[in-house]
Design a protein around this motif. Structure first.
Motif, PDB file in Angstrom:
ATOM      1  N   GLU A 121      -2.755  18.832 -13.926  1.00  0.00           N
ATOM      2  CA  GLU A 121      -4.119  17.982 -14.667  1.00  0.00           C
ATOM      3  C   GLU A 121      -4.054  16.610 -13.637  1.00  0.00           C
ATOM      4  OE1 GLU A 121      -2.898  21.165 -16.867  1.00  0.00           O
ATOM      5  OE2 GLU A 121      -2.273  19.001 -17.404  1.00  0.00           O
ATOM      6  N   VAL A 122      -3.418  15.672 -13.732  1.00  0.00           N
ATOM      7  CA  VAL A 122      -3.410  14.534 -13.610  1.00  0.00           C
ATOM      8  C   VAL A 122      -2.098  13.832 -12.729  1.00  0.00           C
ATOM      9  CG1 VAL A 122      -3.107  12.518 -14.315  1.00  0.00           C
ATOM     10  CG2 VAL A 122      -4.670  13.886 -15.475  1.00  0.00           C
TER      11      VAL A 122
ATOM     12  N   ALA B  80      -7.273  14.698  -5.302  1.00  0.00           N
ATOM     13  CA  ALA B  80      -8.777  14.767  -5.798  1.00  0.00           C
ATOM     14  C   ALA B  80     -10.048  16.006  -4.999  1.00  0.00           C
ATOM     15  CB  ALA B  80     -10.296  13.797  -5.305  1.00  0.00           C
TER      16      ALA B  80
ATOM     17  N   HIS C 114      -7.570  15.205 -11.231  1.00  0.00           N
ATOM     18  CA  HIS C 114      -7.733  13.844 -11.945  1.00  0.00           C
ATOM     19  C   HIS C 114      -7.023  12.832 -11.254  1.00  0.00           C
ATOM     20  CE1 HIS C 114     -10.576  15.350 -14.707  1.00  0.00           C
ATOM     21  NE2 HIS C 114      -9.930  16.254 -14.527  1.00  0.00           N
TER      22      HIS C 114
ATOM     23  N   CYS D 174     -14.378  11.614  -5.669  1.00  0.00           N
ATOM     24  CA  CYS D 174     -14.163  11.773  -6.900  1.00  0.00           C
ATOM     25  C   CYS D 174     -15.677  12.007  -7.357  1.00  0.00           C
ATOM     26  CB  CYS D 174     -13.478  10.687  -7.652  1.00  0.00           C
ATOM     27  SG  CYS D 174     -11.736  10.548  -7.054  1.00  0.00           S
TER      28      CYS D 174
ATOM     29  N   VAL E 198     -13.857  15.179 -10.423  1.00  0.00           N
ATOM     30  CA  VAL E 198     -11.951  14.631 -11.706  1.00  0.00           C
ATOM     31  C   VAL E 198     -13.069  12.904 -11.129  1.00  0.00           C
ATOM     32  CG1 VAL E 198     -11.057  16.079  -9.780  1.00  0.00           C
ATOM     33  CG2 VAL E 198     -11.315  14.144  -9.123  1.00  0.00           C
ATOM     34  N   ARG E 199     -11.843  12.313 -12.836  1.00  0.00           N
ATOM     35  CA  ARG E 199     -11.943  11.521 -13.010  1.00  0.00           C
ATOM     36  C   ARG E 199     -11.242  10.407 -12.418  1.00  0.00           C
ATOM     37  NH1 ARG E 199     -16.040   9.373 -16.402  1.00  0.00           N
ATOM     38  NH2 ARG E 199     -15.850  10.680 -17.927  1.00  0.00           N
TER      39      ARG E 199
ATOM     40  N   VAL F 266     -10.462  11.029 -19.726  1.00  0.00           N
ATOM     41  CA  VAL F 266     -10.442  12.866 -19.064  1.00  0.00           C
ATOM     42  C   VAL F 266     -10.685  14.057 -20.389  1.00  0.00           C
ATOM     43  CG1 VAL F 266      -8.872  14.989 -18.217  1.00  0.00           C
ATOM     44  CG2 VAL F 266      -8.718  12.349 -17.162  1.00  0.00           C
TER      45      VAL F 266
ATOM     46  N   ASP G 244     -12.576   2.002 -14.208  1.00  0.00           N
ATOM     47  CA  ASP G 244     -12.874   3.507 -13.123  1.00  0.00           C
ATOM     48  C   ASP G 244     -13.248   2.908 -11.548  1.00  0.00           C
ATOM     49  OD1 ASP G 244     -15.325   2.295 -12.820  1.00  0.00           O
ATOM     50  OD2 ASP G 244     -16.136   3.475 -13.628  1.00  0.00           O
TER      51      ASP G 244
END
Length: 451
Positions: A168-169, A187, A192, A213, A218-219, A408, A417
């Motif tokens: 996921e990351v 992305a 993320h 992004c 996504v983060r 997330v 960010d």
């Protein structure tokens, strides 16, 4: 209900319905079923065949397998004629004994195989509920070594790495000039992205990454671990709450040393294309972000750079005068040329006093009106960052990772960010522009349109 399977066993006991509930969660205990009673081979310990040891059962292949503890207790109760409601479950403590290991909630991939990616892997390894599952790096051998060390899968192909699931990351620790390219690719796959500082080497590339992004939903986060350091969080609150009064003067010094092999042994350090600069873009950027976070935007900058010691194409020594939008003025020194290497230091003075920081610890507080100091922290080895690129204390990276995963999970912005991370790249660009022109320049306004 009718039928032999729904009648109670002769001589009293639990109804057949209970027998059906008992086996409902099992994988085919016996291929033909059968009533609960003397003729049921599954309960014939005293009626012709040797019973299996307590807690075991046979599957259709004749293999012995363990029953779930509750099913074993329930079965024992049925054999003794007890109603299933009167036979208690095992203690909650026994049921929870298998849950001592945290459940994995995030699967992490690492892009990069150098020193900083090793730091990322260590941070992942010390974060509960997180698992490192995939690695890719420009140096395939280093990526494979890291993957083997942490039980992850190594990839030679970037696209296949990005397709790895579950994942996921992604943590990006490739050379700075490739950060946006690699983060954008992640992305686009719905991953993320948490990127090592700086976000990239130009604001133009950073802008395309932020847009990518946003489009992918996504983060995007940047690793500036000062924002998670307890002492510096306390300082941020002190400044924001007016404890220093009106801040009017600050200085930041990153007077570090890197030996010649630091640059000679690398294909990207000390280059404009992949490092984006020298002491300002790489080593000084943590203090640049810290000043922006504490004191706000810089409007004008006057910088000078030198390549004093090292045989590189970028600067190893830089100094800049800063004019903040809030009225404060300050200076920044950044170097990899100062032997033997001195601790990083930041001083902030306001109308109510002065605070001094070394590394990420507040070492001096002098206020007209005393306030409670920073929270106590456990002792730790002195940081070697003044003389070595290797991160010895990974707690800062772990805090940033934990914050990003929380962002997330909850949907709140991370500590830094993409838009926050852009500010330091923009200021570094202005410093280099000033150094080339030989005079003060205005720092360009944020060009990314807020969503």
């Amino acid at each position: 209900m009718g039928g032999g399977g729904d009648r109670e066993r002769r001589g009293g006991g639990a109804p057949g319905l209970v027998r059906q509930r008992l086996y409902a969660g099992e994988r085919h205990v016996s291929p033909g079923g059968g009533r609960v009673g003397g003729r049921d081979r599954r309960f014939r310990g005293r009626h012709g065949r040797r019973a299996l040891p307590a807690g075991h059962r046979s599957d259709p292949r004749g293999q012995r397998q363990r029953l779930h503890p509750h099913l074993h207790h329930l079965r024992t109760g049925l054999r003794h004629g007890l109603d299933h409601h009167s036979f208690p479950r095992p203690a909650a403590r026994a049921r929870d004994a298998r849950r001592t290991r945290p459940r994995v909630t995030f699967h992490i991939g690492i892009l990069g195989g150098g020193n900083i990616s090793g730091t990322h892997a260590r941070a992942v390894g010390e974060t509960p509920g997180v698992e490192l599952v995939a690695c890719w790096g420009r140096n395939a051998e280093k990526a494979a070594e890291m993957a083997a060390r942490y039980g992850a899968r190594a990839y030679r192909d970037l696209d296949r790495f990005l397709e790895h699931r579950p994942m996921e990351v992604v943590l990006v620790g490739t050379p700075s000039g490739l950060h946006a390219e690699h983060a954008r690719a992640a992305a686009r796959q719905g991953l993320h992205v948490l990127v090592e500082k700086p976000l990239d080497v130009t604001t133009q590339r950073v802008d395309t990454l932020i847009e990518e992004c946003d489009r992918a939903g996504v983060r995007l986060g940047v690793i500036f671990q000062d924002r998670a350091a307890p002492d510096l969080v306390w300082l941020k609150q002190l400044v924001a709450g007016g404890g220093l009064g009106t801040v009017f003067l600050t200085s930041a010094r990153v007077k570090w040393y890197r030996p010649p092999e630091y640059y000679a042994g690398s294909t990207w350090r000390g280059t404009w294309a992949l490092d984006g600069g020298g002491a300002l873009a790489n080593q000084g950027i943590h203090s640049i972000d810290l000043l922006l976070w504490l004191l706000g935007d810089v409007e004008r900058v006057h910088a000078a750079t030198r390549t004093a010691v090292h045989a590189i194409e970028v600067e190893d020594t830089a100094v800049a005068a800063l004019e903040f939008a809030g009225g404060a003025v300050g200076t920044l020194e950044a170097a990899t040329s100062v032997f033997p290497g001195l601790p990083r230091r930041v001083e902030i003075t306001g109308t109510e006093g002065t605070v001094i920081v070394e590394q990420d610890r507040v070492v001096s507080v002098h206020l007209r009106t005393p306030v409670p100091g920073p929270p106590p922290q456990e002792d730790r080895p002195a940081s070697a960052s003044a003389t070595s690129p290797v991160v010895t204390d990974i707690r800062g990276h772990r805090r940033v990772l934990e914050d990003f995963l929380s962002a997330v999970r909850t949907g709140v912005p991370p500590l830094c960010d993409g838009r926050e991370g852009r500010r330091s790249v923009e200021l570094v660009e202005a410093m280099y522009r000033s150094a080339r022109l030989g005079g003060p320049v205005a720092v360009r306004p944020l060009s990314v349109v807020e969503p």
